[in-house]
Motif scaffolding. Sequence first.
Motif, PDB file in Angstrom:
ATOM      1  N   GLN A   1       0.825  -1.202   0.000  1.00 50.92           N
ATOM      2  CA  GLN A   1       0.000   0.000   0.000  1.00 50.92           C
ATOM      3  C   GLN A   1       0.863   1.257   0.000  1.00 50.92           C
ATOM      4  O   GLN A   1       1.734   1.423   0.844  1.00 50.92           O
ATOM      5  CB  GLN A   1      -0.911   0.001   1.234  1.00 50.92           C
ATOM      6  CG  GLN A   1      -1.880   1.174   1.249  1.00 50.92           C
ATOM      7  CD  GLN A   1      -2.888   1.097   0.101  1.00 50.92           C
ATOM      8  OE1 GLN A   1      -3.663   0.157  -0.008  1.00 50.92           O
ATOM      9  NE2 GLN A   1      -2.864   2.090  -0.788  1.00 50.92           N
ATOM     10  N   LYS A   2       0.646   2.105  -0.996  1.00 54.65           N
ATOM     11  CA  LYS A   2       1.284   3.425  -1.049  1.00 54.65           C
ATOM     12  C   LYS A   2       0.206   4.427  -1.407  1.00 54.65           C
ATOM     13  O   LYS A   2      -0.834   4.057  -1.942  1.00 54.65           O
ATOM     14  CB  LYS A   2       2.365   3.462  -2.137  1.00 54.65           C
ATOM     15  CG  LYS A   2       3.522   2.500  -1.935  1.00 54.65           C
ATOM     16  CD  LYS A   2       4.504   2.618  -3.098  1.00 54.65           C
ATOM     17  CE  LYS A   2       5.566   1.515  -2.986  1.00 54.65           C
ATOM     18  NZ  LYS A   2       6.505   1.576  -4.127  1.00 54.65           N
TER      19      LYS A   2
ATOM     20  N   LYS B   1       2.274   4.475   5.681  1.00 46.26           N
ATOM     21  CA  LYS B   1       2.677   3.906   4.384  1.00 46.26           C
ATOM     22  C   LYS B   1       3.435   4.934   3.543  1.00 46.26           C
ATOM     23  O   LYS B   1       3.239   6.139   3.705  1.00 46.26           O
ATOM     24  CB  LYS B   1       1.429   3.449   3.614  1.00 46.26           C
ATOM     25  CG  LYS B   1       0.552   2.475   4.365  1.00 46.26           C
ATOM     26  CD  LYS B   1       1.277   1.163   4.610  1.00 46.26           C
ATOM     27  CE  LYS B   1       0.366   0.176   5.337  1.00 46.26           C
ATOM     28  NZ  LYS B   1       1.136  -0.931   5.923  1.00 46.26           N
ATOM     29  N   PRO B   2       4.261   4.457   2.606  1.00 50.90           N
ATOM     30  CA  PRO B   2       4.990   5.389   1.733  1.00 50.90           C
ATOM     31  C   PRO B   2       4.021   6.307   0.988  1.00 50.90           C
ATOM     32  O   PRO B   2       3.048   5.831   0.407  1.00 50.90           O
ATOM     33  CB  PRO B   2       5.708   4.462   0.746  1.00 50.90           C
ATOM     34  CG  PRO B   2       5.788   3.142   1.438  1.00 50.90           C
ATOM     35  CD  PRO B   2       4.575   3.049   2.309  1.00 50.90           C
TER      36      PRO B   2
ATOM     37  N   ILE C   1       8.707   7.509   2.985  1.00 52.12           N
ATOM     38  CA  ILE C   1       8.989   6.161   3.471  1.00 52.12           C
ATOM     39  C   ILE C   1       7.881   5.693   4.422  1.00 52.12           C
ATOM     40  O   ILE C   1       7.396   4.577   4.314  1.00 52.12           O
ATOM     41  CB  ILE C   1      10.374   6.132   4.146  1.00 52.12           C
ATOM     42  CG1 ILE C   1      11.439   6.340   3.059  1.00 52.12           C
ATOM     43  CG2 ILE C   1      10.602   4.818   4.894  1.00 52.12           C
ATOM     44  CD1 ILE C   1      12.801   6.716   3.564  1.00 52.12           C
ATOM     45  N   ALA C   2       7.469   6.558   5.327  1.00 51.14           N
ATOM     46  CA  ALA C   2       6.368   6.247   6.243  1.00 51.14           C
ATOM     47  C   ALA C   2       5.497   7.490   6.373  1.00 51.14           C
ATOM     48  O   ALA C   2       5.788   8.374   7.172  1.00 51.14           O
ATOM     49  CB  ALA C   2       6.908   5.807   7.605  1.00 51.14           C
TER      50      ALA C   2
ATOM     51  N   LEU D   1       0.574   5.809 -10.981  1.00 49.04           N
ATOM     52  CA  LEU D   1       1.180   4.815 -11.872  1.00 49.04           C
ATOM     53  C   LEU D   1       2.693   4.763 -11.665  1.00 49.04           C
ATOM     54  O   LEU D   1       3.301   3.690 -11.653  1.00 49.04           O
ATOM     55  CB  LEU D   1       0.893   5.165 -13.333  1.00 49.04           C
ATOM     56  CG  LEU D   1      -0.562   5.085 -13.805  1.00 49.04           C
ATOM     57  CD1 LEU D   1      -0.686   5.630 -15.230  1.00 49.04           C
ATOM     58  CD2 LEU D   1      -1.076   3.650 -13.741  1.00 49.04           C
ATOM     59  N   ALA D   2       3.295   5.937 -11.516  1.00 49.22           N
ATOM     60  CA  ALA D   2       4.753   6.007 -11.432  1.00 49.22           C
ATOM     61  C   ALA D   2       5.295   5.411 -10.141  1.00 49.22           C
ATOM     62  O   ALA D   2       6.336   4.752 -10.150  1.00 49.22           O
ATOM     63  CB  ALA D   2       5.209   7.458 -11.577  1.00 49.22           C
ATOM     64  N   VAL D   3       4.621   5.656  -9.024  1.00 45.36           N
ATOM     65  CA  VAL D   3       5.185   5.214  -7.741  1.00 45.36           C
ATOM     66  C   VAL D   3       4.543   3.931  -7.229  1.00 45.36           C
ATOM     67  O   VAL D   3       4.947   3.399  -6.199  1.00 45.36           O
ATOM     68  CB  VAL D   3       5.104   6.318  -6.650  1.00 45.36           C
ATOM     69  CG1 VAL D   3       5.829   7.574  -7.115  1.00 45.36           C
ATOM     70  CG2 VAL D   3       3.659   6.621  -6.255  1.00 45.36           C
TER      71      VAL D   3
END
Lengths: 514, 174
Positions: free
Chosen positions: A175-176, A303-304, A297-298, A212-214
């Motif tokens: 999950q981002k 979540k990122p 990162i968090a 889409l990118a990350v």
Amino acid sequence: MTAVKVFVPIDAAARSVGADEVAAAVQAEAKRLGVAIELIRTGSRGMFWLEPLVEVATAAGRVAYGPVTAADVPGLFAAGFLQGGKHPLLHGKTEELAFLKRQQRVTFARVGVVDPRSLRDYEAHGGLRGLRAALAMAPAQIVDEVMTSGLRGRGGAAFPAGIKWKTVAQQPPGQKYVVCNADEGDSGTYSDRMVIEGDPFLLIEGMLIAGLAVGADQGWIYLRSEYPDAEVALMAAIDMARREGLLGKSVLGSGRAFDLHLRRGAGAYICGEETAMLESLEGKRGMVRPKPPLPAIAGLFGKPSLIHNVMSLAAVPTIVEKGGAFHAGLGVGRSKGTLPFQLAGNVKHGGLVEVPFGMTLRELLYDFGGGTASGRPIKAVQVGGPLGAYLPPAKFDTPLDYEAFAQAGGMLGHGGIVVFDDTVDMKAMARYAMEFCAVESCGKCTPCRIGSTRGVEVIDQIAGPGPQVALLRDLCDTMTHASLCAMGGLTPMPVLSALDHFPEDFARGARARG
Amino acid sequence: MQPTADPGATPVPLTAAQRAAIDVAIAACRDLPGALLPLLHKLQEQLGYVPPASIPPIAKALGLSQADVHGVITFYHDFRTTPPGRHVVKLCRAEACQAMGCQRLEQHVQDRLGITFGQTSADGAVTLEAVYCLGNCALSPALLVDGRLQGRVSKERLDRVLDTCVHDGKEAQR
Ligand SMILES: Cc1cc2nc3c(=O)[nH]c(=O)nc-3n(C[C@H](O)[C@H](O)[C@H](O)COP(=O)(O)O)c2cc1C
Ligand code: SF4
Ligand code: FES
């Protein structure tokens, strides 16, 4: 005969001076006369002194009339405005107006032009090309284009976007989130609002590409509660995007999922600071988090998270469509691309000016702004919001780029420029800066929480050079160096710039307001 | 500043209508991630404020402590813990509006209605609140009246706004 297209803004600022009444009057008069018109509500062109600005589509292009009141409408019809007829409020072809013609609108290309409630209109004017390109690219390629573009965050800190994208992309799959900061709390700024109200699909497209990118399948938008019209516009656009398959389980049939959550702020300036915003999104008090960990990162719910201002995300579709090099080819030095500047306060021609970095402040203030609204000389301008410096006319030749501004003791921030005439009392403005910090401090650290209140008291005691001025400088020094975030850390910027550039205003006791 | 609820004091008991509003807000928001802010907004939209006695049921529904809920309510300027007047006027007092004389508007409300920020006029018509930028900085000074934005607000324009608030057909219901 086909219906003549008439455009009236639905932008909150235009509505604040009567655009709805004008739209209703146009409809009523057309009906009374039995002429067919198609009334389209658009965003604002960003020439606010001309609002409500009514445009008519003629064979020669769109022509502009403004500022129009409901009472002017019958006269406009009588003058044949549906054919672009002559009238004292006629300004000629909209695109030819000097204020617009001298700009290079990239992010704002469609704002004021299209119907923000129509995805079809968005596509007809070049929308979704960036997303379609991104869907055919590998995620790393998209990140590379953003790197190449040299895009820096438009929310204030001007951090290179590519580095953040790379960091989030490199986090292990899972999950981002993409988080859009639409808190736009700085006085003198309204570019985020204008895009959300005038071209909301652009923001949605930018967030989709970022996802889409990350590798994020959810986007969150934190929108300030002071923008009720923007909330309506954005909700409508999100609903339409879901219905049309732009958002959801399979974006444009690609099999890749992305959806958006819209959250309303609750009137706290500090929630524009990204970690306070995350706390607020999680339903908590907007207390600033210490860094590390970096939100990349968090971040949200641990979540990122890729966090960006509205303007940063709105720049992305063009970067992907035309290539990072196109963006990098605009601007100067390390300030790449265009910045939508916002002229505000006591300015004759207040409005949105999107130009590549590098123009001088003076050109912006006089060539675009036309000086003050009051007709009096400009005494000071505050650039970059409530934490930005007050600059005197001697600094007006500073080029508008991040580094040049830092060197001149200021910051561009989110591009807001507030103009003051010679009636302003700069000591009162310094006092207000401290007061604002006291009201809006999250309270986590002492220099900011206590220092700001102390600052108000100290400024109240100043009546000329002396120990109180030294005390104020000491206090500012502590706030600058010992605050956890830029709220406390930068409040000294407006305070000290006022003191340094306008010492005469600190030479007397309290002045009557009015 | 808003007068805030004293957590130690016994809050005014909830009416049946308030209970119903709380149930609506809880049902609409309890399953959202980070539910508390949307829930409080939903409640305030219905009631005009967040009654202190709503804290225990909200805390219970979201599995939070009462102190957590109280802390959030008091942190954000938007949430009121006392009922507002029939109309809420949010006057911008940030820099771009100051540059165009918003202090004169603040003074005018004070002169006409005898209230300053955070107060409600004696006739219950108007609550005046401070707000810091409405994004209408090119048409300053600006205000929001019941959520509707106004720009280029002169004293005359402000008077018209206040007139419609004061003479809204509900004057007699006090
Ligand atoms: C007190 C304070 C207020 C801020 N307010 C905003 C804001 O309203 N909008 C925004 O985009 N960034 C704001 N920022 C900057 C954010 O912390 C963050 O840098 C930004 O959202 C990152 O996005 P960007 O890289 O696209 O600029 C604020 C920072 C501070 C310290
Ligand atoms: S500087 Fe102010 S706003 Fe920032 S963390 Fe410290 S107390 Fe909070
Ligand atoms: S400063 Fe008042 S609307 Fe922006």
